[in-house]
Design a protein around this motif. Structure first.
Motif, PDB file in Angstrom:
ATOM      1  N   PRO B 147       0.837  -1.206   0.000  1.00  0.00           N
ATOM      2  CA  PRO B 147       0.000   0.000   0.000  1.00  0.00           C
ATOM      3  C   PRO B 147       0.873   1.258   0.000  1.00  0.00           C
ATOM      4  O   PRO B 147       1.876   1.316   0.713  1.00  0.00           O
ATOM      5  CB  PRO B 147      -0.782  -0.095   1.304  1.00  0.00           C
ATOM      6  CG  PRO B 147      -0.604  -1.473   1.800  1.00  0.00           C
ATOM      7  CD  PRO B 147       0.613  -2.043   1.177  1.00  0.00           C
ATOM      8  N   ILE B 148       0.480   2.234  -0.792  1.00  0.00           N
ATOM      9  CA  ILE B 148       1.348   3.398  -1.000  1.00  0.00           C
ATOM     10  C   ILE B 148       1.653   4.139   0.299  1.00  0.00           C
ATOM     11  O   ILE B 148       2.772   4.584   0.516  1.00  0.00           O
ATOM     12  CB  ILE B 148       0.730   4.357  -2.037  1.00  0.00           C
ATOM     13  CG1 ILE B 148       0.652   3.642  -3.379  1.00  0.00           C
ATOM     14  CG2 ILE B 148       1.569   5.610  -2.182  1.00  0.00           C
ATOM     15  CD1 ILE B 148       0.150   4.503  -4.503  1.00  0.00           C
ATOM     16  N   VAL B 149       0.641   4.250   1.175  1.00  0.00           N
ATOM     17  CA  VAL B 149       0.880   5.017   2.399  1.00  0.00           C
ATOM     18  C   VAL B 149       1.952   4.338   3.257  1.00  0.00           C
ATOM     19  O   VAL B 149       2.880   4.986   3.742  1.00  0.00           O
ATOM     20  CB  VAL B 149      -0.425   5.198   3.204  1.00  0.00           C
ATOM     21  CG1 VAL B 149      -0.141   5.894   4.512  1.00  0.00           C
ATOM     22  CG2 VAL B 149      -1.419   6.008   2.396  1.00  0.00           C
ATOM     23  N   ALA B 150       1.853   3.015   3.390  1.00  0.00           N
ATOM     24  CA  ALA B 150       2.854   2.288   4.173  1.00  0.00           C
ATOM     25  C   ALA B 150       4.230   2.425   3.525  1.00  0.00           C
ATOM     26  O   ALA B 150       5.239   2.629   4.213  1.00  0.00           O
ATOM     27  CB  ALA B 150       2.456   0.814   4.295  1.00  0.00           C
ATOM     28  N   THR B 151       4.260   2.343   2.199  1.00  0.00           N
ATOM     29  CA  THR B 151       5.517   2.501   1.469  1.00  0.00           C
ATOM     30  C   THR B 151       6.125   3.876   1.710  1.00  0.00           C
ATOM     31  O   THR B 151       7.324   4.006   1.978  1.00  0.00           O
ATOM     32  CB  THR B 151       5.266   2.331  -0.041  1.00  0.00           C
ATOM     33  OG1 THR B 151       4.632   1.077  -0.237  1.00  0.00           O
ATOM     34  CG2 THR B 151       6.558   2.371  -0.814  1.00  0.00           C
ATOM     35  N   ILE B 153       5.664   5.869   4.195  1.00  0.00           N
ATOM     36  CA  ILE B 153       6.144   6.021   5.574  1.00  0.00           C
ATOM     37  C   ILE B 153       7.460   5.271   5.757  1.00  0.00           C
ATOM     38  O   ILE B 153       8.394   5.772   6.394  1.00  0.00           O
ATOM     39  CB  ILE B 153       5.057   5.557   6.566  1.00  0.00           C
ATOM     40  CG1 ILE B 153       3.933   6.594   6.562  1.00  0.00           C
ATOM     41  CG2 ILE B 153       5.632   5.373   7.959  1.00  0.00           C
ATOM     42  CD1 ILE B 153       2.771   6.261   7.432  1.00  0.00           C
ATOM     43  N   LEU B 154       7.539   4.091   5.159  1.00  0.00           N
ATOM     44  CA  LEU B 154       8.798   3.344   5.232  1.00  0.00           C
ATOM     45  C   LEU B 154       9.950   4.160   4.636  1.00  0.00           C
ATOM     46  O   LEU B 154      11.027   4.263   5.222  1.00  0.00           O
ATOM     47  CB  LEU B 154       8.643   2.014   4.484  1.00  0.00           C
ATOM     48  CG  LEU B 154       9.920   1.232   4.164  1.00  0.00           C
ATOM     49  CD1 LEU B 154      10.691   0.885   5.420  1.00  0.00           C
ATOM     50  CD2 LEU B 154       9.592  -0.039   3.400  1.00  0.00           C
ATOM     51  N   LEU B 156      10.043   7.375   4.207  1.00  0.00           N
ATOM     52  CA  LEU B 156      10.278   8.571   5.012  1.00  0.00           C
ATOM     53  C   LEU B 156      11.316   8.253   6.088  1.00  0.00           C
ATOM     54  O   LEU B 156      12.180   9.064   6.409  1.00  0.00           O
ATOM     55  CB  LEU B 156       8.954   8.988   5.662  1.00  0.00           C
ATOM     56  CG  LEU B 156       8.833  10.398   6.209  1.00  0.00           C
ATOM     57  CD1 LEU B 156       9.030  11.399   5.097  1.00  0.00           C
ATOM     58  CD2 LEU B 156       7.464  10.589   6.841  1.00  0.00           C
ATOM     59  N   TRP B 157      11.220   7.059   6.611  1.00  0.00           N
ATOM     60  CA  TRP B 157      12.178   6.607   7.627  1.00  0.00           C
ATOM     61  C   TRP B 157      13.540   6.339   6.996  1.00  0.00           C
ATOM     62  O   TRP B 157      14.576   6.745   7.508  1.00  0.00           O
ATOM     63  CB  TRP B 157      11.604   5.381   8.326  1.00  0.00           C
ATOM     64  CG  TRP B 157      12.539   4.625   9.229  1.00  0.00           C
ATOM     65  CD1 TRP B 157      12.724   3.285   9.236  1.00  0.00           C
ATOM     66  CD2 TRP B 157      13.387   5.153  10.269  1.00  0.00           C
ATOM     67  NE1 TRP B 157      13.640   2.943  10.190  1.00  0.00           N
ATOM     68  CE2 TRP B 157      14.062   4.062  10.844  1.00  0.00           C
ATOM     69  CE3 TRP B 157      13.651   6.429  10.752  1.00  0.00           C
ATOM     70  CZ2 TRP B 157      14.980   4.191  11.884  1.00  0.00           C
ATOM     71  CZ3 TRP B 157      14.568   6.578  11.790  1.00  0.00           C
ATOM     72  CH2 TRP B 157      15.214   5.467  12.340  1.00  0.00           C
ATOM     73  N   ILE B 158      13.538   5.676   5.836  1.00  0.00           N
ATOM     74  CA  ILE B 158      14.800   5.399   5.144  1.00  0.00           C
ATOM     75  C   ILE B 158      15.520   6.708   4.812  1.00  0.00           C
ATOM     76  O   ILE B 158      16.743   6.810   4.918  1.00  0.00           O
ATOM     77  CB  ILE B 158      14.528   4.580   3.866  1.00  0.00           C
ATOM     78  CG1 ILE B 158      14.110   3.169   4.244  1.00  0.00           C
ATOM     79  CG2 ILE B 158      15.756   4.553   2.949  1.00  0.00           C
ATOM     80  CD1 ILE B 158      13.696   2.305   3.084  1.00  0.00           C
ATOM     81  N   TRP B 263       2.195  13.533  -0.708  1.00  0.00           N
ATOM     82  CA  TRP B 263       1.295  14.042   0.316  1.00  0.00           C
ATOM     83  C   TRP B 263       1.611  13.401   1.659  1.00  0.00           C
ATOM     84  O   TRP B 263       1.754  14.077   2.684  1.00  0.00           O
ATOM     85  CB  TRP B 263      -0.162  13.784  -0.077  1.00  0.00           C
ATOM     86  CG  TRP B 263      -1.119  14.371   0.903  1.00  0.00           C
ATOM     87  CD1 TRP B 263      -1.701  13.739   1.965  1.00  0.00           C
ATOM     88  CD2 TRP B 263      -1.584  15.729   0.942  1.00  0.00           C
ATOM     89  NE1 TRP B 263      -2.499  14.619   2.649  1.00  0.00           N
ATOM     90  CE2 TRP B 263      -2.447  15.844   2.048  1.00  0.00           C
ATOM     91  CE3 TRP B 263      -1.347  16.852   0.140  1.00  0.00           C
ATOM     92  CZ2 TRP B 263      -3.077  17.044   2.384  1.00  0.00           C
ATOM     93  CZ3 TRP B 263      -1.982  18.034   0.472  1.00  0.00           C
ATOM     94  CH2 TRP B 263      -2.825  18.120   1.581  1.00  0.00           C
ATOM     95  N   VAL B 264       1.711  12.077   1.672  1.00  0.00           N
ATOM     96  CA  VAL B 264       1.965  11.369   2.924  1.00  0.00           C
ATOM     97  C   VAL B 264       3.309  11.800   3.515  1.00  0.00           C
ATOM     98  O   VAL B 264       3.450  11.987   4.717  1.00  0.00           O
ATOM     99  CB  VAL B 264       1.931   9.843   2.703  1.00  0.00           C
ATOM    100  CG1 VAL B 264       2.402   9.099   3.947  1.00  0.00           C
ATOM    101  CG2 VAL B 264       0.541   9.398   2.322  1.00  0.00           C
ATOM    102  N   MET B 265       4.290  11.999   2.651  1.00  0.00           N
ATOM    103  CA  MET B 265       5.623  12.305   3.161  1.00  0.00           C
ATOM    104  C   MET B 265       5.765  13.743   3.628  1.00  0.00           C
ATOM    105  O   MET B 265       6.640  14.038   4.436  1.00  0.00           O
ATOM    106  CB  MET B 265       6.674  11.989   2.089  1.00  0.00           C
ATOM    107  CG  MET B 265       6.820  10.488   1.863  1.00  0.00           C
ATOM    108  SD  MET B 265       7.880  10.089   0.472  1.00  0.00           S
ATOM    109  CE  MET B 265       9.346   9.506   1.308  1.00  0.00           C
ATOM    110  N   THR B 266       4.932  14.649   3.129  1.00  0.00           N
ATOM    111  CA  THR B 266       5.140  16.049   3.492  1.00  0.00           C
ATOM    112  C   THR B 266       4.000  16.672   4.291  1.00  0.00           C
ATOM    113  O   THR B 266       4.195  17.740   4.866  1.00  0.00           O
ATOM    114  CB  THR B 266       5.361  16.939   2.238  1.00  0.00           C
ATOM    115  OG1 THR B 266       4.161  16.928   1.463  1.00  0.00           O
ATOM    116  CG2 THR B 266       6.502  16.432   1.394  1.00  0.00           C
TER     117      THR B 266
END
Lengths: 293, 330
Positions: B147-151, B153-154, B156-158, B263-266
């Motif tokens: 799923p894109i949101v989980a990706t 967030i992953l 974002l951590w990397i 969007w999710v990352m920012t």
């Protein structure tokens, strides 16, 4: 001098041998594919590893490649941060209803576009397919206003109801399958007095089960990971999908990476499990469609 | 097909059908015309969900969106006609809009070619006599179903500047670290790299198409003295060109609509989004903000129409320049 010459000729000889060329090529392919394969896998490992780390380990340098102690308690902790199971349930409800809607509508439409020879069919089909090029953004605002006036904002209806009216992409995919089935089969059934609906139900559906399964799978995954439509329509937090929930989690507890990774791992799990059980369908589907689920 | 059933066109229809037709005075010769009307009705009946869907979820919204784009509309009050003002404001005065166009074109013009070239090269490598191809296929495909949101967030951590994996690797290699998505210069390349990770499914599309390239052609070229690069360029590439063209169109459209990852990352809790210096403000993000955060529905509709025209123009351009696409006549 002569030695150096003989080495170069020997080298040239080694390289000009077809078999050795093949070998070199294969070795290169193995090397690159494995290296890039590892790069592809590593983020998954890193997610899992982070999800099992302690708070200190997450922020330590050099990074702990393997957690010293496996902190499984991060998982229940992550699940308590957001109503994880509620969001999962919501996601599954929306995805399942969409699968039902998409499969029913797209099979009927694809049948009409492939198995019945009506005048103008192919032109209409091309016109229908061309709507694929219309950006979602163009219809997004008027649809929102319509659904708002219907009182559907804050319900699952705007996400689910449109799936019952077909999606050009899956219609295209199913039509490809239907075209491969010999016309003689349905013509024979027609002559034997079968109505169109019973041909559809008794001949086409059983023969194209794998295709239906592909469509169901892709629809499910698309809905599972959908973000923008739920973001627009699910105004009540109790109705959120897991994608919206994760995004909120990130905004509220952004620094607790181990818990975020635990939640992300759990979110990725259903699609990955589904994938491992249905790999064949995926691989067949992907060559036909060329999109991600 | 069960044996013993002759194909329709070689044998006349059964007597019953003819009898019924003759009841209505239809001659055997004219029967086909009568059938067509029936089939038209049947066909329309089967595709009726598409017709309703097309009218309700495509035609009506497209017309309304066009109308809204000439209005000032905040949902609560009825739309107020303001002519071309939205378009003028967007093009003349809106710096964020220009930035969003720049960022989006960056993804389409730089991200897309990198993405597809990489996938093509990987497919070529997998198409050698490599063993364990199915394992590699699984590995390259796996990220694309997450799923894109989980990706996001992953990654974002990397990409975390201080503790992330990406910088840890750079440090371990003795290289200078970079800010990844926190750095206006690196933010878009970071997203392109991430996109290659979860866009690996294209490798499989290309691989499937590579396996369809006739071996005779490659062998003939080899006999004529063509080396591997020449064979790829003059045989493989033309044979694959329809698939490449198809992926180009599909990915171009989706890159123009780039939204969720950025969007999710920012996005912040406050609703602000777009990353450092708006370097990750993509077209759809700004459109979404205008529509659903600022409730400028007319303004957002004008944006939607500009996007539509850009996508349309780009698609037409791709088709007009598609002389390189080679269609096998079978």
């Amino acid at each position: 001098m002569t030695g150096a010459q003989s080495i170069t000729t020997r080298q040239r000889g080694w390289l000009s041998s077809r078999r050795n060329q093949e070998r070199l090529k294969l070795g290169f392919a193995y090397f690159i594919c494995t290296a890039i394969g590892l790069i592809y896998i590593f983020p998954f490992y890193w997610m899992l590893a982070t999800s099992l780390k302690s708070d200190q380990e997450v922020f330590q340098w050099p990074p702990a490649w393997i957690p010293a102690v496996l902190h499984w308690e991060n998982y229940p902790a992550a699940l308590n941060y957001i109503p994880f199971w509620l969001y999962m349930k919501n996601t599954f409800i929306i995805a399942t209803l969409s699968v039902i809607g998409t499969v029913i509508s797209c099979t009927l439409i694809a049948y009409g576009f492939s198995r019945i020879r009506w005048p103008g069919r192919d032109i209409v089909f091309i016109a229908y397919l061309s709507t694929l090029m219309l950006p979602f953004q163009v219809t997004m605002i008027p649809l929102y206003i319509v659904f708002r006036n219907l009182g559907w904002v804050g319900t699952y209806l705007p996400l689910v109801v449109p799936t019952f009216f077909g999606s050009p992409f899956y219609v295209f995919l199913l039509r490809q399958f239907y075209m491969t089935i010999p016309n003689e089969l349905s013509d024979a059934a027609r002559i034997d007095g079968c109505g169109e609906l019973s041909i559809f139900w008794r001949i086409m559906i059983p023969l194209t089960k794998p295709a239906l399964f592909t469509v169901a799978l892709f629809t499910f995954l698309a809905q599972y990971s959908a973000f923008l439509p739920p973001l627009i329509y699910l105004t009540d937090q109790k109705q959120w999908t897991i994608s919206l929930g994760l995004q909120m989690f990130k905004n509220m507890y952004g620094l607790q990476w181990q818990k975020m990774m635990a939640a992300s791992t759990l979110t990725m799990l259903p699609p990955l499990v589904l994938f491992f059980f249905t790999q064949r369908t995926f691989m067949e589907g992907i060559t036909l469609t060329g999109i991600k689920g | 097909m069960p044996p013993g059933i002759p194909p329709f066109h070689t044998s006349p229809p059964r007597m019953e059908v003819m009898d019924i037709m003759s009841l209505f005075g239809v001659q055997a010769k004219r029967a086909s015309r009568g059938w067509k009307w029936k089939e038209l009705a049947l066909g329309i009946a089967f595709i009726s969900p598409a017709i309703i869907g097309f009218l309700a979820f495509t035609i009506y919204p497209v017309i309304m969106s066009f109308y809204y784009s000439f209005t000032d509309y905040n949902i609560l009050q009825s739309p107020l006609w303001i002519g071309l003002e939205n378009y003028q404001d967007l093009i003349k005065d809106d710096a964020v809009f220009r930035k969003a166009i720049y960022n989006t074109l960056y993804m389409v013009l730089i991200g897309l070619p990198i993405h597809l070239t990489f996938d093509f090269l990987m497919a070529l490598l997998l198409n050698t006599r490599i063993r364990g191809r199915s394992l590699y296929r699984t590995i390259f495909y796996m990220p694309s179903i997450t799923p894109i949101v989980a990706t996001a967030i992953l990654w974002l951590w990397i990409y975390n500047p201080q503790y992330g994996l990406a910088n840890s690797v750079l440090k371990a290699l003795g290289l200078p670290t970079i800010g990844w998505i926190a750095d206006p210069f690196w933010s878009k390349p970071s997203l392109i790299f991430m996109g290659m990770w979860y866009g690996g499914n294209t490798i499989l599309i290309y691989l499937a198409s590579l396996q369809d390239v006739p071996n005779e052609l490659l062998e003939a070229a080899e006999l004529d003295g063509a080396n591997a690069i020449q064979r790829t360029w003059h045989v493989t590439l033309p044979m694959m060109s329809p698939v490449i063209f198809y992926t180009m169109i599909m990915y171009m459209i989706s890159y123009f609509q780039y939204f969720t990852e950025a969007w999710v990352m920012t996005a912040q809790r406050s609703g602000a989004a777009g990353g450092p210096l708006n370097s990750l403000m993509f077209y759809t993000m700004y459109l979404y903000q205008n529509a659903f955060q600022f409730f400028k529905m007319g303004y957002a509709s004008a944006m939607a129409w500009i996007l539509f025209l850009i996508v349309l123009a780009a698609t037409v351009l791709l088709f007009k320049t598609s002389g390189w696409v080679y269609y096998r006549s079978e």
